[in-house]
Every structure is written in C-alpha cells, then in structure tokens.
Design an enzyme around this catalytic site. Structure first.
Site: not given
Length: 707
Positions: A557, A560, A609, A613
């Site tokens: 998170e 982001h 994304e 990860d």
C-alpha cells in the site's frame, strides 16, 4: 598408592610392575584436563539450541499450521514452482482474501445470532431485529410480491398491471432516487471536492446499469445478452401479475432504452475529466431533468439553489441522456415509467422473495458465462443479511466487531509492524539508483508525513457514537418496509455527515473488510481490522509470518504513494534512463514467467501493480531482517520443517493463494502464480534460503533493481 616417591636417575628405568601405574596416571590427568572443556562444549551446544528458533505451539500457531498443511503441496519443488509448493492444494477454493472476508462475515453472523438483550430502541437492538427479519424467509415468502406492488402504486403504478396514473416524470424520478435509492439515468452523490480538501460537493456521474448493453461486443454475444435480459424482465413483470403481451412489449422497450443509454457511455472512468458547473448551467445543458427539485429531494435537508456548484464527470453523456428522456416524455411516457419500475424491482431484489432472487441469480450466471467472467457461487442467505445489516448499521457492527476481533494489544502489534515497514521504506529510498537527491528527499518526506489509520475509525472506540439509536429507522411490519426505511435513514446520515465537515479522513471501507487502501487526497493509508486477522496477522504468530503476510500488504500500500513517479514523465528529478531501464527489466522478467496460454498485458496498470508487488516483498524482507538483528527469540511453525526465513517467503505466498481462473478480467493485477513467482524469483535471499540451484525458475541468472 596414587602417588609414589620420585626415583633418582641412577635407579634406572621403571620396572614392568610400575608401567600400568604410569599409564593410569596419564589417563587420569587427561580426563581432568579435558573434562571442563567437554562440559563447556555440551553447555554451549545446549545454549545455542535453546537460543535458536523454537516451535510456536499456541492455539493460534497450530490453527495456522493446519491451514498451511491443507493448502501446501510439499511434493512440488519450491525452486521450480513455489506457488504450487505453497498453494497447490488450495487452487480450487476462493483466494486467500476472499476466504478471510467470508470468515469476517461469519464472525459478524455469530455476533448477530448470539443470545443477547439490548436496551429498547438502542442501535444494537435495531441491528439485531433487522438481521432477524432478513433471515425470516417464511415471513418474506408469505408476503410475496404484495409489499412491492404497494411501492409501485405509491409511484403511480404502471401500464403493465393496467393501473397507471400518469404522474409528473421529475416527481417520480425524485421519489425513486430519494426514497428508494434507485438512480435510473444518472447518479448523484456527495464526495469531497477534487481540489478543496474536506469540502463536500454534489457530484453527478454515469448510472450503473444492471446489464450494460455495449454494441461493440461481438454481435452473437450481444444478441444472447439481450435475450437473457429480456427473459429476466419478462419474469419480473409476470411475477408482478402483468399481462404477458404487455410485459413483453414494455420489457423490450426498456432494453432499448438501456441500450441507447449504454451507447452514450463512450469514455472509461479513468479517461473522464471532471468539470464544475452550477445547477442552473446544468439545467440549460440537460433540460429534460428538473435538476434543482431532484437534487433537493435527494440531499434534503441541504439547502440548494440554482447557483449551487456541482462536479460533473461526463457532461456529454448527460446531454445525450437528456435528449433521449425528453423525446420519451413526449411520445412514450408509459414506457419510460415501466423502464424506471423494472429497474427499481431489480435494485430492491435483496428485500424480495425467493422467486425474484432466483431470477436475478440465473441472469447473473448467464451473463458471466457469456462475457467470460468466472462463475460466482450463490451467497447463502445469512451472508446477504449480514451484508445488508452491515451497510445500514455500520457504526454498531463496527463497535461489536472491533471489540471482539481487534483489541488494543492487536492494534499495538499491528502499528509496530507498520512502523518497521515504514522505516524500511525510508531507508530503501536512500539506496535507489534511479532517484536523484532531490527526488529522494521529497519521497522520504512524503513517507514521513504519511498518516496511518489502523483497525477502525476513531469513533469506533467511543461507545456513545458507536451505539447510536438510529431514531429515523422504523422497522416492520414487512421486511420490505424495514429495508426501505433503512435506505432512507442511511441517505440522511450520509448527508448529515458531509454537512458536519471534519478534517479527519472518512473511511471508504467497512472495518471488517479486507481491502487496505491509500488516499492520495488525504495522504493517509488505511488498514481495516478485518485485514489484520489470521492467517495474515496475529500478535502471537512467528514474526516471519506477520512480516511475510501482513508486512508485505502494508509495504504494498505504501508503494501507491509513488505510482506517479513510475509513469512516463512522472519524475522529472529522477534519472529517467535508469528508471526506464529498471521498468523494462521488470517487464521482461514477468514476461519470462508468464503462464502457458496467457497474454502478458503491457499495460501501465499491470506494470505498476507488478512493481508494487516486487517492491513490497523487498521492503518487508529488509524490515524483517533488521528486526532479527535487534530482537532475538524467533519462532517458527512446527512440522513444516522451515527456517524463519523460509517461513517468511511461505507466508508471502499464502496471501497470494487462489485459482487464476477465478480472476476477474478487469483486475489489473497479475494472476496469483505470477504475483508469487515474479517478486520471489527477483529476490536473491529466497534462492539462498531455499538452496535453489542456478538457472532454476526461482533462481534466474539476472534480476531487476527497481526497488
């Protein structure tokens, strides 16, 4: 004797009788000298074994061990297929996040079904009564379509039943949106202003259709979708006692209206740009809707005027929608009424009997088959009732859930984990080769200023707010009436909460949810209590589990915050050549791991994304290694035969467990197997701790250095 007098050299060599005594003497002296050394060696071995990782045998750890043993497939080689090694037996079940979400709902169910007595009129009493009424399927079946027919009569009826009073279109539309929560032509809602923080503003957006009819779909598929939708609408009209011929005619016209409106939705959400306008200006651009009266009905008691500012997300759609609605008002008003009623019946299906719900369920299954989306098993009744109770009585259920599942000890442990992850990220930013000094300092400052919301909103800890009485909610006598009363009460509370503007962040998820998120506007990251539950987190777990599972989720998170930097031109103060080289390496790395038959989408969302990860695993591992240096006494799970470092990676993979075929095509993430293998194969520590030979899938010859 043990000791004999020394002889002089003149006495000659010792006799044969004296030799055994000399040998015994030497052996005895050797034992006396080596004894302490041997004893200390045994002691050191004991000490080192005691200080090494020991098995966690608590009930929480044993439950976790059971899950790991049930999902893992140790016959698979971890260096060639770590996903199957960790998740090989769990691939036919829902993914780990869905399983946790269902477990949280089961916990809410146990709370709502526990014997208890609450003060009359309290929030708890009304929440429990609503849930009980929702579960009383016998009463709902006995009522049948009667409560729904009463609703339709309040709206003026419709031509299908032969009893129709032609009411003013805008009055009916206002009632639909304000009293029944149905928005057939557009959505209107309150949200913070895009640029003025914590300033609420009315926003006008595209509607959400039960069945979006997009003609760019393959013609055969489009025709099949239309047929299935027509069958469904015919069933609704028939269940409400309509004449079959009239039902078919009105259902066909309703589909035609939906198809036309769907054609106006030309731009996807991410490509639409919001613009501001007053109610008076919108009235000129889309005159078929009486915007002031409709919006006033929705947002009562907010005082509105023609000069009220709005945020409009698709003005072109509103213009074309207005032209269509205006023409229908002149020529086919009865069909316009039927279109709105049929949409309302679909939106009220949670409160209807099993015949209506079965029709909707069959439609959903058919549409998923036609559009290639994975099937969704039907929810049991209790789960639907928990969801509805949670949406209408969220403050009450939040307090009850947090009290049982997220005590202060758990919150403190979760916050400590987050701070470790946050510190590791700040440290990691100082090592990135593609960041120049200015960009590095700005990035580190962003992480330092970040706010975190852990578990539940602040008010959840204040009993007088969490157990409010909901005086506007009137339950009974039918479940439909209770449902509609809750719809109106929720809308009123939402308006009231926006009128009481607060600098605090307003949560976008229920605290029992499992989706963490980062709010760019408030620069705050939110981790709901429902996410920080077993098997992702527990204060009594081995630290390797918490860092590998919840720690990587937290680190992800935080990624982001920096999405914009990875987009073309998003970081002028970065070494663009080095950054693009790292992103190209990441793209090739995932392409080499792609599953057979899978297309690797070179899409900005997918790349972002994947980068998140990969960065999350790197940062969580760095935080875990630092914690090992500062704090000894690590534990591991019994019977798995994994070291703490191996358990860290095993726990990371457990979060990703899921069946790739169940993934929604709209999901920007890679399939679970790639989300596991991509970051792990890029981490040299994994190959070291699992002893992977060179050139195996999890130990490639080259790796990427993005994060």
């Amino acid at each position: 004797p043990l000791f004999s007098p020394q002889r002089s050299l003149e006495e000659g060599p010792p006799t044969a009788r004296s030799r055994p005594r000399t040998l015994a003497w030497r052996v005895l002296m050797t034992l006396l000298l080596l004894g302490p050394l041997l004893g200390s060696s045994v002691l050191l071995v004991y000490v080192f074994q005691s200080c090494g990782p020991y098995s966690c045998d608590t009930p929480a750890c044993l439950d976790l061990l059971t899950q790991y043993l049930a999902s893992g497939n140790t016959s698979m080689a971890p260096c060639s297929d770590f996903f199957s090694f960790a998740c090989g037996k769990a691939k036919r079940t829902s993914n780990s996040s869905q399983a946790l979400a269902e477990e949280n709902k089961s916990r809410l169910r146990r709370i709502l079904e526990a014997p208890s007595s609450w003060p009359p009129g309290s929030g708890e009493e009304k929440a429990f009564q609503f849930y009980k009424s929702c579960m009383d399927t016998n009463a709902i079946e006995a009522a049948g379509a009667g409560p729904l027919r009463q609703v339709i009569e309040e709206l003026g009826g419709w031509r299908i039943s032969g009893n129709w009073t032609s009411l003013d279109f805008n009055r009916t539309l206002g009632l639909l949106m304000s009293q029944y929560g149905h928005f057939p032509f557009f959505r209107a809602y309150l949200r913070p202003h895009p640029t003025l923080l914590h300033t609420p503003v009315i926003q006008i957006d595209q509607p959400e259709f039960a069945v979006p009819l997009k003609q760019e779909q393959e013609q055969k598929v489009y025709a099949q979708i239309v047929r299935e939708y027509l069958t469904y609408l015919n069933q609704l009209g028939t269940l409400l006692g309509g004449d079959p011929d009239k039902v078919l005619e009105h259902a066909s016209l309703s589909i035609s209206i939906t198809s036309r409106l769907s054609q106006f939705l030309r731009r996807p959400q991410e490509e639409r740009q919001a613009q501001t306008a007053t109610i008076a200006q919108l009235q000129e651009m889309a005159p078929a809707i009486d915007w002031l009266s409709c919006l006033q009905a929705i947002f009562m008691p907010m005082p509105l005027s023609p000069s009220q500012q709005l945020v409009i997300h698709d003005l072109e759609y509103l213009r074309e929608m207005s032209q269509l609605v205006g023409g229908l008002q002149l020529r086919h008003r009865e069909f316009l009424q039927s279109h709105m009623i049929l949409g309302l019946v679909n939106s009220l299906s949670p409160a209807l009997d099993s015949k209506f719900q079965k029709a909707r369920q069959v439609l959903g299954q058919k549409l998923r088959e036609l559009t290639g989306r994975p099937p969704v098993p039907p929810h049991p009744r209790w789960m639907e009732c928990v969801e509805e109770t949670g949406s209408f009585f969220e403050p009450t259920l939040t307090a009850l859930f947090v009290q049982e599942a997220f005590d202060l000890h758990t919150r403190k442990a979760a916050m400590e984990l987050f701070l470790n992850i946050k510190d590791a990220l700040i440290n990691r930013l100082g090592r990135l080769s593609w960041m120049k000094e200015k960009a590095r300092k700005e990035a580190q400052d962003q992480v330092t200023r970040l706010q975190v919301k852990m578990g539940a909103p602040e008010w959840a800890l204040e009993p007088e707010l969490a157990t409010q009485g909901y005086p506007e909610v009137q339950l009974g006598p039918s479940f439909m009436q209770s449902f509609l009363s809750c719809v109106r009460a929720l809308r009123a509370r939402t308006v009231q909460s926006f009128q009481q503007s607060s600098p605090n962040h307003s949560w976008h998820v229920a605290p029992w949810g499992v989706n963490a998120y980062y709010s760019k506007s408030d620069h705050v990251v939110v981790f709901p209590a429902g996410l920080l539950q077993p098997p992702f987190f527990h204060p009594g777990y081995p630290r390797a589990v918490n860092f590998g599972a919840a720690g990587t989720i937290m680190a992800r998170e935080l990624q982001h915050i920096f999405y914009q930097l990875l987009l073309p031109g998003g970081c002028p103060a970065c070494d663009s050549q080095a950054l693009q080289g790292a992103l190209l390496c990441l793209e090739r790395h995932y392409a080499a791991l792609s599953l057979p038959g899978e297309t690797f989408f070179n899409h900005s969302h997918r790349i972002l994304e994947n980068a998140a990860d990969m960065g999350a695993l790197t940062i969580a591992l760095q935080a875990y290694n630092k914690r090992l240096l500062l704090q000894r006494g690590e534990t591991t799970l019994p019977s798995l035969g994994l070291s703490p470092q191996q358990l860290f990676f095993r726990s990371y993979a457990q979060v990703m467990c899921g069946e790739p075929r169940l993934q929604d095509p709209q999901d920007p993430h890679s399939p679970p197997q790639l989300r596991t293998h991509g970051p792990i194969s890029n981490t040299q520590a994994f190959a070291r701790h699992y002893h992977c030979p060179r050139e195996t899938l999890m130990n490639p010859s080259s790796r990427c250095q993005l994060w």
